[in-house]
Design a protein around this motif. Sequence first.
Motif, PDB file in Angstrom:
ATOM      1  N   GLU A   1       0.831  -1.216   0.000  1.00 22.19           N
ATOM      2  CA  GLU A   1       0.000   0.000   0.000  1.00 22.19           C
ATOM      3  C   GLU A   1       0.856   1.253   0.000  1.00 22.19           C
ATOM      4  O   GLU A   1       0.520   2.248  -0.639  1.00 22.19           O
ATOM      5  CB  GLU A   1      -0.959  -0.016   1.194  1.00 22.19           C
ATOM      6  N   GLU A   2       1.976   1.217   0.729  1.00 16.94           N
ATOM      7  CA  GLU A   2       2.880   2.360   0.706  1.00 16.94           C
ATOM      8  C   GLU A   2       3.520   2.491  -0.671  1.00 16.94           C
ATOM      9  O   GLU A   2       3.697   3.600  -1.185  1.00 16.94           O
ATOM     10  CB  GLU A   2       3.964   2.201   1.778  1.00 16.94           C
ATOM     11  N   ALA A   3       3.862   1.353  -1.275  1.00 21.96           N
ATOM     12  CA  ALA A   3       4.402   1.378  -2.635  1.00 21.96           C
ATOM     13  C   ALA A   3       3.387   1.991  -3.595  1.00 21.96           C
ATOM     14  O   ALA A   3       3.732   2.810  -4.459  1.00 21.96           O
ATOM     15  CB  ALA A   3       4.766  -0.039  -3.074  1.00 21.96           C
ATOM     16  N   ARG A   4       2.145   1.602  -3.433  1.00 24.18           N
ATOM     17  CA  ARG A   4       1.071   2.118  -4.287  1.00 24.18           C
ATOM     18  C   ARG A   4       0.919   3.623  -4.122  1.00 24.18           C
ATOM     19  O   ARG A   4       0.754   4.366  -5.090  1.00 24.18           O
ATOM     20  CB  ARG A   4      -0.217   1.393  -3.918  1.00 24.18           C
ATOM     21  N   ARG A   5       0.988   4.094  -2.880  1.00 27.50           N
ATOM     22  CA  ARG A   5       0.852   5.527  -2.619  1.00 27.50           C
ATOM     23  C   ARG A   5       2.000   6.309  -3.265  1.00 27.50           C
ATOM     24  O   ARG A   5       1.782   7.347  -3.896  1.00 27.50           O
ATOM     25  CB  ARG A   5       0.838   5.776  -1.114  1.00 27.50           C
ATOM     26  N   LEU A   6       3.219   5.790  -3.125  1.00 35.00           N
ATOM     27  CA  LEU A   6       4.367   6.463  -3.714  1.00 35.00           C
ATOM     28  C   LEU A   6       4.242   6.554  -5.235  1.00 35.00           C
ATOM     29  O   LEU A   6       4.525   7.594  -5.829  1.00 35.00           O
ATOM     30  CB  LEU A   6       5.651   5.708  -3.352  1.00 35.00           C
ATOM     31  N   LEU A   7       3.807   5.468  -5.845  1.00 32.92           N
ATOM     32  CA  LEU A   7       3.678   5.451  -7.302  1.00 32.92           C
ATOM     33  C   LEU A   7       2.542   6.347  -7.783  1.00 32.92           C
ATOM     34  O   LEU A   7       2.654   6.992  -8.830  1.00 32.92           O
ATOM     35  CB  LEU A   7       3.469   4.024  -7.798  1.00 32.92           C
ATOM     36  N   ARG A   8       1.456   6.394  -7.034  1.00 38.80           N
ATOM     37  CA  ARG A   8       0.349   7.266  -7.427  1.00 38.80           C
ATOM     38  C   ARG A   8       0.773   8.729  -7.402  1.00 38.80           C
ATOM     39  O   ARG A   8       0.474   9.500  -8.317  1.00 38.80           O
ATOM     40  CB  ARG A   8      -0.839   7.053  -6.493  1.00 38.80           C
ATOM     41  N   VAL A   9       1.469   9.122  -6.340  1.00 46.42           N
ATOM     42  CA  VAL A   9       1.942  10.504  -6.227  1.00 46.42           C
ATOM     43  C   VAL A   9       2.905  10.819  -7.362  1.00 46.42           C
ATOM     44  O   VAL A   9       2.843  11.891  -7.981  1.00 46.42           O
ATOM     45  CB  VAL A   9       2.605  10.734  -4.853  1.00 46.42           C
ATOM     46  N   ALA A  10       3.816   9.870  -7.647  1.00 41.68           N
ATOM     47  CA  ALA A  10       4.776  10.081  -8.730  1.00 41.68           C
ATOM     48  C   ALA A  10       4.068  10.178 -10.081  1.00 41.68           C
ATOM     49  O   ALA A  10       4.416  11.019 -10.914  1.00 41.68           O
ATOM     50  CB  ALA A  10       5.790   8.945  -8.739  1.00 41.68           C
ATOM     51  N   ARG A  11       3.080   9.313 -10.299  1.00 41.25           N
ATOM     52  CA  ARG A  11       2.335   9.360 -11.562  1.00 41.25           C
ATOM     53  C   ARG A  11       1.656  10.712 -11.733  1.00 41.25           C
ATOM     54  O   ARG A  11       1.703  11.321 -12.814  1.00 41.25           O
ATOM     55  CB  ARG A  11       1.294   8.251 -11.606  1.00 41.25           C
ATOM     56  N   ASP A  12       0.998  11.181 -10.683  1.00 41.09           N
ATOM     57  CA  ASP A  12       0.301  12.468 -10.763  1.00 41.09           C
ATOM     58  C   ASP A  12       1.284  13.602 -11.021  1.00 41.09           C
ATOM     59  O   ASP A  12       0.989  14.529 -11.790  1.00 41.09           O
ATOM     60  CB  ASP A  12      -0.475  12.719  -9.466  1.00 41.09           C
ATOM     61  N   ARG A  13       2.458  13.535 -10.394  1.00 40.95           N
ATOM     62  CA  ARG A  13       3.480  14.553 -10.624  1.00 40.95           C
ATOM     63  C   ARG A  13       3.986  14.481 -12.066  1.00 40.95           C
ATOM     64  O   ARG A  13       4.209  15.505 -12.716  1.00 40.95           O
ATOM     65  CB  ARG A  13       4.628  14.378  -9.637  1.00 40.95           C
ATOM     66  N   ALA A  14       4.164  13.266 -12.559  1.00 32.24           N
ATOM     67  CA  ALA A  14       4.622  13.087 -13.939  1.00 32.24           C
ATOM     68  C   ALA A  14       3.628  13.677 -14.923  1.00 32.24           C
ATOM     69  O   ALA A  14       4.011  14.282 -15.930  1.00 32.24           O
ATOM     70  CB  ALA A  14       4.846  11.606 -14.225  1.00 32.24           C
ATOM     71  N   GLU A  15       2.351  13.501 -14.646  1.00 32.99           N
ATOM     72  CA  GLU A  15       1.322  14.034 -15.544  1.00 32.99           C
ATOM     73  C   GLU A  15       1.347  15.557 -15.592  1.00 32.99           C
ATOM     74  O   GLU A  15       0.936  16.158 -16.579  1.00 32.99           O
ATOM     75  CB  GLU A  15      -0.055  13.538 -15.106  1.00 32.99           C
ATOM     76  N   ARG A  16       1.850  16.173 -14.530  1.00 32.49           N
ATOM     77  CA  ARG A  16       1.916  17.637 -14.477  1.00 32.49           C
ATOM     78  C   ARG A  16       3.257  18.184 -14.956  1.00 32.49           C
ATOM     79  O   ARG A  16       3.438  19.398 -15.014  1.00 32.49           O
ATOM     80  CB  ARG A  16       1.661  18.134 -13.053  1.00 32.49           C
TER      81      ARG A  16
END
Length: 231
Positions: A188-203
Amino acid sequence: MRRPRSFRWALATAGVLATSGVSAAGSGIDPDTAGSVASEARVRNLDIAFYSRRVERDPRSARDYAQLAGLYLQRARETADNGDLVRSERNARHSLRLRVARNSPALGVLASTLLAQHRFAEARSVARRLLAADSTSIAARGILGETELELGDYAAADRTLGLLSTYRDNLSVAPRLARWQELQGHPEEARRLLRVARDRAERTHGLPAEQLAWFHLRLGDLALRNGHRSE
């Protein structure tokens, strides 16, 4: 703890390539409008042709060889062409033969190219050289931590990646920290880190499309391994 399968390396060099200055500028195409003029692949090929001509005219330019090495590595990431990996390694090594001092871009590309070829012990050795040259390099420490994971040296990886924990917003660091969290049993922590990174990448303006797609792929892989239907 199980040994990780080979880490997908599409983003492994993001920080290194950023410091090497590789861009569409060499082709004469404005990077801000390149997308409307030609595809990213077309721009990459134009850049490769541009720097190939430069090294022919000036075979003593360590910087141009490093640039060319980085471009071949970028194209290999986009096309999975092992031939480009070989060309990237060859040009990076040539750049380092021309100049070792103050040539971190060539070292970084070489480490990433070796990592992409699954030559993990060699990649670790080069990453150590890169870190010795610049102890503040986040990219170098990230590559070192990744090679330690791949070689199964989890104690060393824990120390190396632990030093990167405050850089979890960095796009080249977050996926490595996420992988380490998953291996330690914290999906779940891995998932949270990747979600934040994905959202940052999209921006992130100008991020290559294949790098953005890679974040979605990593999240999908993680979801699949942990029984989630979607991300």
